[in-house]
Motif scaffolding. Sequence first.
Motif, PDB file in Angstrom:
ATOM      1  N   MET A  28     -24.381  82.296 -86.508  1.00 42.92           N
ATOM      2  CA  MET A  28     -25.628  82.448 -87.251  1.00 42.92           C
ATOM      3  C   MET A  28     -26.852  82.324 -86.348  1.00 42.92           C
ATOM      4  O   MET A  28     -27.881  82.955 -86.589  1.00 42.92           O
ATOM      5  CB  MET A  28     -25.705  81.414 -88.375  1.00 42.92           C
ATOM      6  N   LEU A 116     -26.490  91.292 -84.987  1.00 46.01           N
ATOM      7  CA  LEU A 116     -26.793  90.296 -86.015  1.00 46.01           C
ATOM      8  C   LEU A 116     -28.239  89.825 -85.926  1.00 46.01           C
ATOM      9  O   LEU A 116     -28.816  89.393 -86.932  1.00 46.01           O
ATOM     10  CB  LEU A 116     -25.838  89.100 -85.890  1.00 46.01           C
ATOM     11  N   GLU A 117     -28.826  89.916 -84.724  1.00 40.17           N
ATOM     12  CA  GLU A 117     -30.225  89.523 -84.561  1.00 40.17           C
ATOM     13  C   GLU A 117     -31.166  90.402 -85.379  1.00 40.17           C
ATOM     14  O   GLU A 117     -32.302  90.013 -85.651  1.00 40.17           O
ATOM     15  CB  GLU A 117     -30.613  89.609 -83.080  1.00 40.17           C
ATOM     16  N   LEU A 119     -30.720  91.324 -88.449  1.00 42.38           N
ATOM     17  CA  LEU A 119     -30.636  90.981 -89.867  1.00 42.38           C
ATOM     18  C   LEU A 119     -31.625  89.872 -90.209  1.00 42.38           C
ATOM     19  O   LEU A 119     -32.027  89.085 -89.347  1.00 42.38           O
ATOM     20  CB  LEU A 119     -29.221  90.514 -90.215  1.00 42.38           C
ATOM     21  N   GLU A 123     -29.364  87.542 -94.762  1.00 45.55           N
ATOM     22  CA  GLU A 123     -28.386  88.614 -94.530  1.00 45.55           C
ATOM     23  C   GLU A 123     -27.395  88.198 -93.451  1.00 45.55           C
ATOM     24  O   GLU A 123     -26.186  88.454 -93.576  1.00 45.55           O
ATOM     25  CB  GLU A 123     -29.104  89.891 -94.099  1.00 45.55           C
ATOM     26  N   ARG A 124     -27.885  87.559 -92.420  1.00 52.43           N
ATOM     27  CA  ARG A 124     -26.996  87.142 -91.336  1.00 52.43           C
ATOM     28  C   ARG A 124     -25.997  86.102 -91.828  1.00 52.43           C
ATOM     29  O   ARG A 124     -24.809  86.181 -91.514  1.00 52.43           O
ATOM     30  CB  ARG A 124     -27.814  86.581 -90.163  1.00 52.43           C
ATOM     31  N   ALA A 158     -26.059  94.243 -95.667  1.00 53.60           N
ATOM     32  CA  ALA A 158     -25.880  93.760 -94.295  1.00 53.60           C
ATOM     33  C   ALA A 158     -24.727  94.481 -93.605  1.00 53.60           C
ATOM     34  O   ALA A 158     -24.816  94.855 -92.433  1.00 53.60           O
ATOM     35  CB  ALA A 158     -25.631  92.254 -94.306  1.00 53.60           C
ATOM     36  N   VAL A 162     -24.988  96.650 -90.166  1.00 54.53           N
ATOM     37  CA  VAL A 162     -24.224  96.300 -88.966  1.00 54.53           C
ATOM     38  C   VAL A 162     -23.311  97.441 -88.538  1.00 54.53           C
ATOM     39  O   VAL A 162     -23.215  97.767 -87.357  1.00 54.53           O
ATOM     40  CB  VAL A 162     -23.412  95.011 -89.205  1.00 54.53           C
TER      41      VAL A 162
END
Length: 299
Positions: A28, A116-117, A119, A123-124, A158, A162
């Motif tokens: 995360m 992931l950064e 999001l 969302e992450r 999300a 991704v």
Amino acid sequence: MTQDRAGDPATEAFVAHRNLLFTVAYEMLGSAADAEDVLQETWLRWVEVAVDQVHDRRAYLVRITTRQALNRLRTLTRRKEAYVGPWLPEPLLTTPDVAEDVELAESVSMALMLVLETLSPTERAVFVLREVFDIAYEEIAAAVDKSPAAVRQIAHRARRHVEARRPREVVPAGTARAALEAFRRALDTGDPQGLLDVLAPHVVLVSDGGGVKQAALRPISGADKVARYLVGGIGKAAAAPTLDPTVVNGSPALVVRLGGALDGILACRVEDDRITGLYYVRNPEKLTRVAARTPLALR
């Protein structure tokens, strides 16, 4: 945790799931230091819980960890806005079992961590809990203070985001090692053509010095530009560079040393036998977890 609590149910549950909780927090946050802080905060809240009344201790611990990580992620987002140059995740020297677990290795890879950064914090959290750890929607809803229906929508959004940005396929570790070895030989000998042979035409190099070490302030795109940057930088450093193979975040990488001193970690993304992404972490504050292996877990 203190020694005098050893053996009680709260301590046993926390220790049993510690690697999982660290992995949740790290995925995360992208920061091992912040993940450790989150685990400390999780522990302080966990010892206040009536553990005997908790039906699913793993789920409860994941819920606490997620909430603390979300709080930390919002603070971290503000810190990144003031960061000098590109921000890369903190690399981890991982245990052999991480590389052998394709799902786990892909989930902590530099390439996916960077995706992931992009999001939002919620969302992450939802993506990590659902797609990586296969947590039920109802449990995620309790962790992020949303309804299960809202969590399903967030997860769908999300996942679509991704999938549009992650590597098309996960290459075998042997393929990645071979590409990185060819890259290492070319850089070690200052062979521009050798670099061009292993770099994809659209390769992107991202370097993170954090304002402490010299690094490109923007990503460098294109094989020619990346090769020139590398040969003119690492290849012609004042102190003789050494490039040693290692495994970082479950994937092959290089430890870069100048004059025998640790200078950085160079990780890569490989597709179709060629390197499409290079991630060079030089910020000394992010190089504290490459001396000893960090155990990770999905369950």
